[in-house]
Each structure stands twice: as structure tokens, then as C-alpha cells.
Design a protein around this motif. Sequence first.
Motif, PDB file in Angstrom:
ATOM      1  N   MET A  24       6.707   6.205   2.128  1.00 34.21           N
ATOM      2  CA  MET A  24       5.383   5.712   2.448  1.00 34.21           C
ATOM      3  C   MET A  24       5.511   4.307   3.041  1.00 34.21           C
ATOM      4  O   MET A  24       6.245   3.474   2.534  1.00 34.21           O
ATOM      5  CB  MET A  24       4.528   5.679   1.176  1.00 34.21           C
ATOM      6  N   GLU A  25       4.797   4.060   4.112  1.00 37.62           N
ATOM      7  CA  GLU A  25       4.856   2.779   4.786  1.00 37.62           C
ATOM      8  C   GLU A  25       4.032   1.740   4.044  1.00 37.62           C
ATOM      9  O   GLU A  25       2.971   2.031   3.510  1.00 37.62           O
ATOM     10  CB  GLU A  25       4.343   2.921   6.224  1.00 37.62           C
ATOM     11  N   SER A  26       4.534   0.523   4.030  1.00 41.16           N
ATOM     12  CA  SER A  26       3.851  -0.568   3.345  1.00 41.16           C
ATOM     13  C   SER A  26       3.021  -1.381   4.320  1.00 41.16           C
ATOM     14  O   SER A  26       3.338  -1.480   5.506  1.00 41.16           O
ATOM     15  CB  SER A  26       4.862  -1.484   2.659  1.00 41.16           C
ATOM     16  N   THR A  27       1.970  -1.988   3.797  1.00 37.46           N
ATOM     17  CA  THR A  27       1.084  -2.866   4.554  1.00 37.46           C
ATOM     18  C   THR A  27       1.147  -4.252   3.941  1.00 37.46           C
ATOM     19  O   THR A  27       1.298  -4.394   2.733  1.00 37.46           O
ATOM     20  CB  THR A  27      -0.366  -2.327   4.505  1.00 37.46           C
ATOM     21  N   ALA A  72      -6.123  -6.636   5.264  1.00 44.88           N
ATOM     22  CA  ALA A  72      -4.854  -6.100   5.755  1.00 44.88           C
ATOM     23  C   ALA A  72      -4.448  -6.911   6.983  1.00 44.88           C
ATOM     24  O   ALA A  72      -5.289  -7.331   7.779  1.00 44.88           O
ATOM     25  CB  ALA A  72      -5.006  -4.630   6.119  1.00 44.88           C
ATOM     26  N   TYR A 131      -0.867  -7.657   3.076  1.00 45.04           N
ATOM     27  CA  TYR A 131      -2.244  -8.064   2.802  1.00 45.04           C
ATOM     28  C   TYR A 131      -2.282  -9.564   2.540  1.00 45.04           C
ATOM     29  O   TYR A 131      -1.459 -10.088   1.795  1.00 45.04           O
ATOM     30  CB  TYR A 131      -2.794  -7.359   1.566  1.00 45.04           C
ATOM     31  N   SER A 148       1.789  -0.376  -0.660  1.00 38.15           N
ATOM     32  CA  SER A 148       1.708   0.898   0.067  1.00 38.15           C
ATOM     33  C   SER A 148       0.266   1.389   0.201  1.00 38.15           C
ATOM     34  O   SER A 148       0.005   2.302   0.970  1.00 38.15           O
ATOM     35  CB  SER A 148       2.561   1.954  -0.630  1.00 38.15           C
ATOM     36  N   SER A 149      -0.668   0.779  -0.553  1.00 40.23           N
ATOM     37  CA  SER A 149      -2.076   1.181  -0.486  1.00 40.23           C
ATOM     38  C   SER A 149      -2.939   0.065  -1.067  1.00 40.23           C
ATOM     39  O   SER A 149      -2.430  -0.849  -1.737  1.00 40.23           O
ATOM     40  CB  SER A 149      -2.305   2.458  -1.300  1.00 40.23           C
ATOM     41  N   GLU A 150      -4.234   0.148  -0.831  1.00 41.11           N
ATOM     42  CA  GLU A 150      -5.152  -0.818  -1.433  1.00 41.11           C
ATOM     43  C   GLU A 150      -5.131  -0.696  -2.952  1.00 41.11           C
ATOM     44  O   GLU A 150      -5.261  -1.708  -3.654  1.00 41.11           O
ATOM     45  CB  GLU A 150      -6.565  -0.623  -0.899  1.00 41.11           C
ATOM     46  N   GLU A 151      -4.949   0.516  -3.443  1.00 42.35           N
ATOM     47  CA  GLU A 151      -4.888   0.714  -4.899  1.00 42.35           C
ATOM     48  C   GLU A 151      -3.698  -0.024  -5.495  1.00 42.35           C
ATOM     49  O   GLU A 151      -3.804  -0.672  -6.541  1.00 42.35           O
ATOM     50  CB  GLU A 151      -4.830   2.204  -5.250  1.00 42.35           C
ATOM     51  N   GLU A 152      -2.548   0.070  -4.823  1.00 44.71           N
ATOM     52  CA  GLU A 152      -1.378  -0.656  -5.314  1.00 44.71           C
ATOM     53  C   GLU A 152      -1.616  -2.156  -5.230  1.00 44.71           C
ATOM     54  O   GLU A 152      -1.258  -2.912  -6.147  1.00 44.71           O
ATOM     55  CB  GLU A 152      -0.110  -0.288  -4.544  1.00 44.71           C
TER      56      GLU A 152
END
Length: 99
Positions: A1-4, A83, A6, A59-63
Motif C-alpha cells: 500500500m502506498e503511503s501519503t 495531504a 500529511y 497509508s490512510s487517513e485512518e492510520e
Amino acid sequence: MESTRYFVEFDINTPFTKEMAMYIPSQRKRVSSLFYEGKILSYSISAERDKLWVVFVASSEEELVSLIESLPMIIFMTYQYRALMFVQMASVIPEMSLN
């Protein structure tokens, strides 16, 4: 999974209290751990101690929210995040030479 990446801006409740100061050692330990894990790229506090700026990798807003909520001093802060398209930072660790 790709990371973003923030950018998170925290507003720290003021004035700074003795109770808040008691959380500093555990905050530093958690932040150091997140740096080591590659989950934090930068961490800056304003001279007035009323703002904190952090670049997280998630990897997500939840993370991201989970990482934010894992900070011991979060009980004294509110935050907002965005982001990022990219992050460019100067390297402060010299590259190793095999010579």
C-alpha cells in the motif's frame, strides 16, 4: 500500500502548565519512536509553544488519525491536517562513504 505525506498543524492549549510538562518525556519518547519507524519526517514547535507542525507518513487517513491520537500530549491539543503532494527536505545526516 502506498503511503501519503500529511502536514498536521496542532494548536496547543495555552498557557503551558505543569501538568502539560509532565507529559513531555513520554511525548519525546513516542515522537522518537515514530521518527525511527519512518512515520514522522519533521517535527517543529513554535517559540511561543502554542503551535506544533508535523509531517507524518501514513497509508490512510485512518492510520494518520491513529498516529496523531497516539501522541501523549494530544489531550492538550486540537489539530487539522492536509495531504501533501510532495515533501522536500534538506538531509541533515551525512552520507556514508565506503572509502
